[in-house]
Enzyme design. Structure first.
Site, mmCIF file in Angstrom:
data_model
loop_
_atom_site.group_PDB
_atom_site.id
_atom_site.type_symbol
_atom_site.label_atom_id
_atom_site.label_comp_id
_atom_site.label_asym_id
_atom_site.label_seq_id
_atom_site.Cartn_x
_atom_site.Cartn_y
_atom_site.Cartn_z
ATOM 1 N N ALA A 92 0.858 -1.141 0.146
ATOM 2 C CA ALA A 92 -0.051 -0.108 0.069
ATOM 3 C C ALA A 92 0.857 1.256 0.066
ATOM 4 O O ALA A 92 0.749 2.320 -0.770
ATOM 5 C CB ALA A 92 -1.087 0.022 1.040
ATOM 6 N N LYS A 127 5.129 9.822 16.204
ATOM 7 C CA LYS A 127 4.196 8.723 15.699
ATOM 8 C C LYS A 127 3.713 7.857 16.329
ATOM 9 O O LYS A 127 2.712 7.103 16.443
ATOM 10 C CB LYS A 127 4.489 8.548 14.090
ATOM 11 C CG LYS A 127 3.485 7.489 13.394
ATOM 12 C CD LYS A 127 3.798 7.435 11.868
ATOM 13 C CE LYS A 127 2.746 6.644 11.230
ATOM 14 N NZ LYS A 127 2.938 6.129 9.964
ATOM 15 N N ASN A 168 0.273 5.293 17.691
ATOM 16 C CA ASN A 168 0.138 4.147 17.119
ATOM 17 C C ASN A 168 0.309 2.914 18.593
ATOM 18 O O ASN A 168 -0.449 2.020 18.533
ATOM 19 C CB ASN A 168 1.496 3.453 16.507
ATOM 20 C CG ASN A 168 1.030 4.169 14.745
ATOM 21 O OD1 ASN A 168 -0.261 4.584 14.828
ATOM 22 N ND2 ASN A 168 2.215 4.271 13.961
#
Length: 333
Positions: free
Chosen positions: A14, A209, A213
């Site tokens: 992706a 980040k 997560n």
């Protein structure tokens, strides 16, 4: 700047598929290294991107299944799942020369994060990320650049890349050095129409980040809930806040100040609306989860620096069991 550059994308899924397609669309010759099924898919149908409105944009890059078929590269973009890297890294040796820039676009704590030394200066190699040092030997941290990814992209049932609106990337060297390399890669990505900034403290950007997560990925994998559902329930929101507070304490102990409160980070996530985390998507697809680099690595760092993280350790135990079940079911089919 791009003429004659040897560029390879490892893992054209992706994210890697969107990256490779964008580079090719910008006229940058880019080779792909893929696992057998994805290699055959791209050989047969091309690297297909679905544009707004449904039109297919097809590229036909060189795609191979072995690094030895490509040879030494100038830039290698690593876009694989982190769980594949310990076994994959040694096979990438033919791509890596003394001047190769290795750019990681992967979730969680990367192998180069500490460069062999912890935040207190003591030797540190994370067993959860690079168990026997094979990744660091194959992919020298001194040649690595981090790339923190804020973009939305997915593969549909036909293996076509379906991009979202956001295309933001942050690039930097682990120690704030190699400014020229970071700027060169940033320029390459800007040429491919990504919104790119460079950072002199890429470890901070990685941790920022990871902060979200670490809390949202495992809880979504366990509950099968989207982020808005997790943050909309007072009980699960409280759990997420506690996970983030512990991670914040670990970050501070290794010298990383995010410059944001837990409440501010949660508010930023809520503004994104309902979305499925990568772990939730993996659960739904029956794929193994990136437990080690996203969760276990933080638990290991906490132990190294002497921070108690009972919430992180609990969620680690639970999501590790969920992952074991996924792996066992996958091995039976």
């Amino acid at each position: 700047m791009t003429t004659g550059l040897r560029v390879c994308v490892v893992g054209p899924g992706a994210v890697g598929g969107l990256l490779a397609h964008s580079l090719l669309d910008a006229g940058i010759a880019t080779s792909l290294l893929a696992h057998q099924r994805r290699e055959q898919q791209i050989r047969t149908h091309g690297l297909v991107l679905v544009e707004p409105g449904g039109k297919e944009n097809v590229k036909t890059p060189r795609v191979v299944g072995r690094a030895s078929e490509l040879g030494e590269q100038d830039v290698v973009f690593l876009c694989t799942k982190s769980i594949a890297l310990p076994s994959l890294a040694p096979t990438l040796a033919p791509l890596i020369g003394p001047g190769t820039l290795i750019v990681s676009l992967m979730n969680g704590i990367p192998w180069w994060f500490f460069g062999g030394r912890g935040g207190d200066g003591s030797p540190l190699r994370l067993q959860s990320v690079d168990p026997d040092g094979a990744v660091s030997r194959a992919l020298p941290p001194a040649q690595c650049l981090g790339c923190v990814v804020y973009l939305s992209s997915s593969l549909d049932a036909h293996g076509r890349v379906v991009p979202g609106a956001e295309r933001r990337l942050i690039v930097g060297a682990p120690d704030g050095g190699n400014v020229d390399g970071a700027e060169a890669v940033a320029a390459l990505l800007r040429h491919a129409r990504f919104q790119v900034s460079t950072s002199g403290n890429i470890r901070r950007e990685v941790w920022a980040k990871l902060w979200g997560n670490l809390a949202l990925n495992p809880t979504s994998a366990l509950t099968l809930a989207t982020t808005d559902e997790l943050l909309g329930s007072p009980l699960t929101r409280r759990l997420i806040e506690n996970l983030m507070r512990e991670a914040q304490q670990v970050g501070e102990r290794i010298g990383i100040d995010i410059g944001m409160t837990v409440a501010e980070r949660i508010a930023a996530t809520q503004r994104l609306g309902a979305f499925k985390t990568s772990m939730l998507q993996d659960v739904e697809s029956g794929r193994p989860l990136e437990v080690d680099t996203i969760v276990r690595s933080v638990s290991e760092i906490a132990q190294h620096v002497g921070v108690e993280v009972p919430f992180i350790d609990t969620i680690l135990g639970l999501v590790a069991l969920r992952n074991r079940g996924l792996v066992e079911r996958r091995s039976r089919h």
